[in-house]
Enzyme design. Structure first.
Site, short mmCIF file in Angstrom:
data_model
loop_
_atom_site.label_atom_id
_atom_site.label_comp_id
_atom_site.label_asym_id
_atom_site.label_seq_id
_atom_site.Cartn_x
_atom_site.Cartn_y
_atom_site.Cartn_z
N ALA A 58 -1.08 -9.06 4.95
CA ALA A 58 0.26 -8.71 5.42
C ALA A 58 1.26 -9.20 4.38
O ALA A 58 2.05 -10.12 4.63
CB ALA A 58 0.52 -9.38 6.78
N GLU A 59 1.22 -8.58 3.23
CA GLU A 59 2.00 -9.05 2.08
C GLU A 59 3.50 -9.07 2.37
O GLU A 59 4.19 -10.02 1.99
CB GLU A 59 1.75 -8.14 0.85
CG GLU A 59 0.34 -8.17 0.31
CD GLU A 59 -0.63 -7.28 1.09
OE1 GLU A 59 -0.16 -6.53 1.98
OE2 GLU A 59 -1.84 -7.34 0.80
N PHE A 85 -0.68 -5.12 -4.96
CA PHE A 85 -0.42 -5.55 -3.59
C PHE A 85 1.03 -5.99 -3.42
O PHE A 85 1.56 -6.03 -2.31
CB PHE A 85 -1.36 -6.69 -3.18
CG PHE A 85 -2.82 -6.35 -3.25
CD1 PHE A 85 -3.78 -7.36 -3.28
CD2 PHE A 85 -3.26 -5.03 -3.30
CE1 PHE A 85 -5.14 -7.06 -3.34
CE2 PHE A 85 -4.61 -4.72 -3.37
CZ PHE A 85 -5.55 -5.74 -3.40
N HIS A 128 -5.62 -0.27 -8.18
CA HIS A 128 -5.77 -1.71 -8.37
C HIS A 128 -5.55 -2.11 -9.82
O HIS A 128 -5.99 -3.16 -10.25
CB HIS A 128 -7.15 -2.18 -7.91
CG HIS A 128 -7.31 -2.15 -6.42
ND1 HIS A 128 -7.52 -1.00 -5.72
CD2 HIS A 128 -7.25 -3.14 -5.50
CE1 HIS A 128 -7.60 -1.27 -4.43
NE2 HIS A 128 -7.44 -2.56 -4.26
#
Lengths: 325, 342, 321
Positions: A58-59, A85, A128
């Site tokens: 839950a960045e 992220f 990523h």
């Protein structure tokens, strides 16, 4: 003096920071990513487990928590993991943290450190392998540090964790973890912000290299030396604040510049450095300012294609040769 | 339970489950040989979910997945050779080596996308549902994701929007017990990082139809998916299905912790000697063994038939691996292709 | 050739396109007009009510929804509102939409268009004045357009519908009331436009800064300086050739860009000129941006920090001295 890896240097800096100031806390502690060097960070959890909060995925939420905590007395370091992220938390990082000081006439500070592993790591594929440093450099109010050596990693982490009152983006990279260098553990080793370092002296060409490109630039300089080209490698170490004087001094000396950063070309770190050099070093330049950066493509999965679009020592060598004839 | 499907469709479902299992085993074996780049995620223990949902879907329904996509893509009929080639980053893969394991897809089979950012796929999947609603199509958008996605804000927004607009979407949340932080929480079944008591509570409180099913039970999965599909197509809105599967311990750094699957264990229910400690897996937690066991016990298929099917699937997978290993690397210049359509 | 306000021409272009293609839908609550220009959007609502999806305050959710809808056959235009709101949907805009075609090996299309009425709108303060265009140019696979003149709206929007690329439309509230010719000479999509020919100094801008550059050129003309003004029109793809050809002619370059100065659009232009056009410049490029600070609320301060018409004039004169 001791030979260390970047991972060991950063781990040392983190441990020293946690030791010296009890307000330093960690949100997440997954430094080192999936690399074999991640074991260098194990002592952090071993020694300071009560200072670590492991968040859910839950960045946005936990970066907000870090910002709020920083505004109210703590000095949080957020281990975000992969740079991509941080996009989840973009509203917090780019649109909350940087405004605190400015909007309150300096009454509220926000000494939070966002640590992230950016860039092309090998099989990270499209989602990523992002290099968000350029986006963060476009955000006024964010400090931006980009160490490329073990001593710089240790020293810069200590400075931002212990001394700085500004929200900071700490750019790390999986391919930095194994880079080696000397670290003087006896010295506190804090590195002031806004002080570039000439990592290698030279006279024919200036290579300004950032983060993971520092080691590649040094490799390129070694090779170029065998071919009679003397390259000076300048490592800014921090982009905000930026030590323009050292860079421009080198440009004045050599008159030829290659700028290297691992993010996409358009509006990237390399573009900004090139623009500054072209404008403020205008009189000194004797050749085009070459940029070495990722071309404007997403990052493919396959190893050989990924390598094909990754800025390397070879790319730096080619760029140097184009402007040194 | 046995799904309510024709014998042919039951055989297809079993075939797909076997293929997923052999596919994942091949992944692990080839990874140990150094042939699989990067970090990948297997769906061992989740085969019935993929097969059960797919058996309820129409060919024009669209399926979306995440980084744990191998099973989902195979369950929609993907060519295992092309899928495996993609995992190896070869030119013959579905993504021509650009996507890899993280973004497994089979666009021509209406599996256009797997997003590897946790919860990133949920808003996208409801968008496909929205397009179907606008175009008046009798289809649904199905999104397969894990319990970790429920930790992200994107999940909340997607569920709220889908409920608000009664979008024809199946949210299939596979709760496989692999929450990232292994800290015991409040949830009644795994999901350690959520403050929910039941994982379905969030969707329920937002007015969505919800159900919880046993992921080892092909029939339970299929029944729930079928009903949800019917409701979606009838304009009654989205459904949130939590599928509970057992933790397969080999998933973390993929390892063959239960060995190569021996289908005859379905008849004996006994663990092989070297995996004796994995009693529960062989007795009732392995969906592949469990489904084979039930299909045989109810006399729908004989043991010979099932064993023959398994041998056929294994052979198909062996060929797929060969194909992938022998396939060429992508041409380097293709790194610059396919950025834009025009 | 008639003159038409940018705000009117914008809605007319969107409406014309929606009439031609049933697959175009509008997603979002901001409907092109922001708070102050809703009157312009009225005709759109009246005619296409059923094709406008009014959304809750859930940018991440509805931008992702638009991405999925585009994959499944629609052509959504997502009106996000102010540039800062794009941050809420950042993962979808920079890390989903631009990747889809590439990671499917060219098999899946994502013809979504995100729209923000962004920028320094005066009084927006720190959190409502974002100019995300430079950051967006980092997202390979995302097309970025910035129409500035009424006559460019239809050609650029039509170009996007035809090339079916995921696109971000950088719009600006201060463009709304400006009046321009309703049609312009045809120009291929991706090419910058020389809006005003000149030979003394090259001035490059886009969006609201292009408008300021044109006004600055008028002032300079009255003082005997003949400026060539270039409108970039699209930021990705970015036209190097037109700028380089102009710099080859004038040897002097001013770039005006409302973005924060570091890693900005202006930085990119300055950098490619330094790399590909070395030797063409007689003096260093003059970059004009909003100052490198968060945006203050006070109008007086904002004006002081902006790349105004006067600053463009001054920059050109400095080069001509």
């Amino acid at each position: 003096m001791k030979q260390m890896t970047f991972a060991e240097g950063l781990s040392l800096g983190l441990q020293e920071s946690l030791e010296q100031d009890e307000r330093v806390v960690l949100i997440g502690a997954g430094f080192g990513g999936l690399t074999p060097y991640r074991s260098a960070y194990a002592p952090i959890r071993g020694r300071f487990s009560e200072r670590i909060t492991d968040p859910p995925i839950a960045e946005l939420g936990y970066c907000g928590i870090a910002i709020g905590a920083a505004m109210t007395g703590l000095r949080p370091i957020v281990a975000m993991g992969t740079g991509a992220f941080s996009f989840e938390a973009f509203p917090q990082i780019a649109n909350e943290a940087p405004q605190a000081y400015y909007g309150t006439r300096g009454q509220v500070t926000c000494p939070v450190v966002f640590h992230m592993m950016t860039g092309i790591r090998g099989a990270g594929a499209l989602q990523h392998s992002s290099s968000p440093q350029s986006m963060y450099w476009n955000t006024p109010g964010l400090q931006l540090v980009v160490p490329g050596s073990p001593a710089d990693a240790r020293g810069l982490m200590k400075t931002v964790a212990l001394r700085s009152e500004n929200p900071t983006i700490f750019i790390d990279h999986q391919r930095l973890q194994g880079v080696t260098g000397m670290v003087d553990e006896a010295d506190a080793g804090e590195i002031p912000l806004g002080v570039a370092e000439v990592k290698r002296e030279g006279t024919d060409v200036t290579i300004v290299a950032v983060s993971v490109m520092v080691a590649r630039a040094l490799e390129a300089a070694e090779k170029l030396a065998t071919e009679g080209i003397s390259a000076e490698v300048v490592d800014p170490r921090t982009l905000v604040p930026l030590d323009k004087a050292t860079i421009l001094k080198s440009v004045a000396k050599t008159g030829r510049v290659v700028v290297a950063d691992e993010s996409q070309l358009s509006c990237g770190v390399a573009s900004e450095l090139a623009a500054i050099i072209a404008e403020e070093g205008f009189e000194s330049l004797r050749a085009p300012v070459k940029r070495v950066a990722i071309p404007n493509v997403p990052i493919p999965f396959h190893e050989s294609e990924e390598k094909y679009i990754t800025p390397s020592a070879g790319w730096i060598i080619n760029a140097v040769k184009q402007i040194c004839n | 339970m046995i799904p309510i499907l024709s014998r042919d469709d039951l055989k297809l479902a079993l075939r797909r489950m076997l293929l997923i299992r052999r596919f994942e085993e091949a992944c692990i074996i080839e990874w140990h040989k150094g042939n699989v780049p990067g970090h990948y995620h297997v769906s061992v223990g989740q085969e019935a979910t993929a097969a059960g949902v797919s058996a309820a879907m129409d060919t024009d329904d669209i399926l979306f997945s995440t980084h744990r996509n191998h099973g989902h893509v195979i369950s929609r009929g993907a060519d295992p050779g092309k899928s495996f080639a993609e995992i190896l980053g070869k030119a013959t893969g579905y993504g021509r080596g650009k996507a890899g394991t993280l973004h497994g897809a089979a666009p021509e089979l209406n599996v256009p996308l797997s997003s590897a950012i946790v919860a990133g796929v949920l808003p996208i999947a409801i968008g496909a549902g929205y397009a179907m609603q606008v175009k008046g199509k009798s289809n649904v958008s199905v999104v397969m994701f894990g319990d970790g996605a429920m930790e992200e804000g994107a999940a909340y927004e997607a569920i709220n929007l889908a409920s608000l607009w009664k979008l024809p979407v199946l949210f299939v949340c596979e709760n496989n017990g692999w929450g990232v932080a292994r800290v015991p929480g409040q949830a009644s079944y795994h999901a350690p990082n959520l403050a929910l008591t039941e994982l379905i509570d969030l969707a329920k409180s937002l007015g969505m139809a919800t159900t919880t099913v046993d992921g080892v039970d092909l029939g339970d999965v299929h029944r729930a998916a079928k009903q949800a599909r019917e409701q979606g197509v009838a304009g009654e809105g989205a459904t949130f299905i939590e599928v509970r599967t057992k933790v397969w311990p080999g998933g973390q750094w993929p390892e063959l912790v239960t060995g190569i699957t021996d289908i005859t264990r379905a008849w004996t229910g006994e663990a092989p000697a070297e995996f004796a400690h994995m009693v529960d897996w062989f007795k009732h937690d392995d969906p592949v063994l469990q489904v084979a066991r039930e299909l045989n016990a109810t006399e729908i298929f004989s043991r010979d038939e099932i064993e023959a099917l398994d041998a056929e699937v294994q052979s198909q997978m062996d060929q797929a691996v060969q194909f992938a290993l022998e396939s060429p690397m992508p041409e380097l210049e293709t790194a610059f292709e396919d950025v834009w359509p025009a | 050739m008639a003159k038409v306000k940018f705000g009117e021409a914008k809605i007319k272009a969107v409406a014309d396109l929606m009439r031609e293609d049933d697959d175009i839908v509008v997603v979002g609550g901001a409907s092109f007009g922001g708070l102050h220009h809703q009157a312009y959007s009225r005709p759109l609502f009246d005619e296409f009510d059923a094709r406008i999806l009014r959304t809750p305050i859930a940018e991440l959710g509805f931008c992702g929804l638009a991405v999925g809808a585009a994959i499944a056959g629609l052509k959504p235009i997502v009106t996000i509102g102010t540039g800062s709101f794009a941050f809420e949907a950042w993962p979808q805009i920079v890390n989903e939409a631009p990747n889809i075609r590439y990671m499917s090996g060219g098999q899946v299309k994502c013809p979504v268009m995100f729209h923000t009425l962004g920028g320094i709108r005066l009084g927006g303060a720190a959190q409502h004045s974002a100019r995300p265009q430079a950051m967006l140019m980092q997202a390979a696979g995302l097309q970025v357009i910035a129409p500035a003149l009424s006559g460019d709206l239809m050609p650029l929007l039509k170009g996007v519908m035809e090339n079916e690329r995921p696109t971000f439309w950088i719009d600006h509230s201060l463009l709304t009331e400006e009046e321009w010719d309703d049609t312009l000479p045809e120009l291929p999509f991706g090419k910058a436009r020389i809006v005003r020919q000149g030979s003394d100094v090259t001035i490059v801008g886009y969006s609201i800064d292009l408008v300021r550059c044109l006004h600055a050129a008028d002032i300079l003309a009255a003082e005997g300086i003949n400026a060539e003004v270039i409108d970039l029109r699209t930021l990705a793809p970015l036209d190097h050739e037109t700028v380089l050809n102009s710099v080859a002619k004038t040897g002097l370059l001013v770039v005006s860009d409302e973005c924060s100065p570091v890693c900005s659009v202006a930085s990119e232009v300055s950098a490619f000129v330094a790399e590909e056009g070395f030797g063409l410049l007689r003096k260093p490029t003059q970059r004009l941006n909003f100052a490198n600070v968060p945006v203050p609320m006070s109008a007086v301060l904002e004006e002081h920090l902006m790349p105004t018409i006067d600053k463009v004039v001054t920059a050109a004169k400095v080069l001509m001295a």
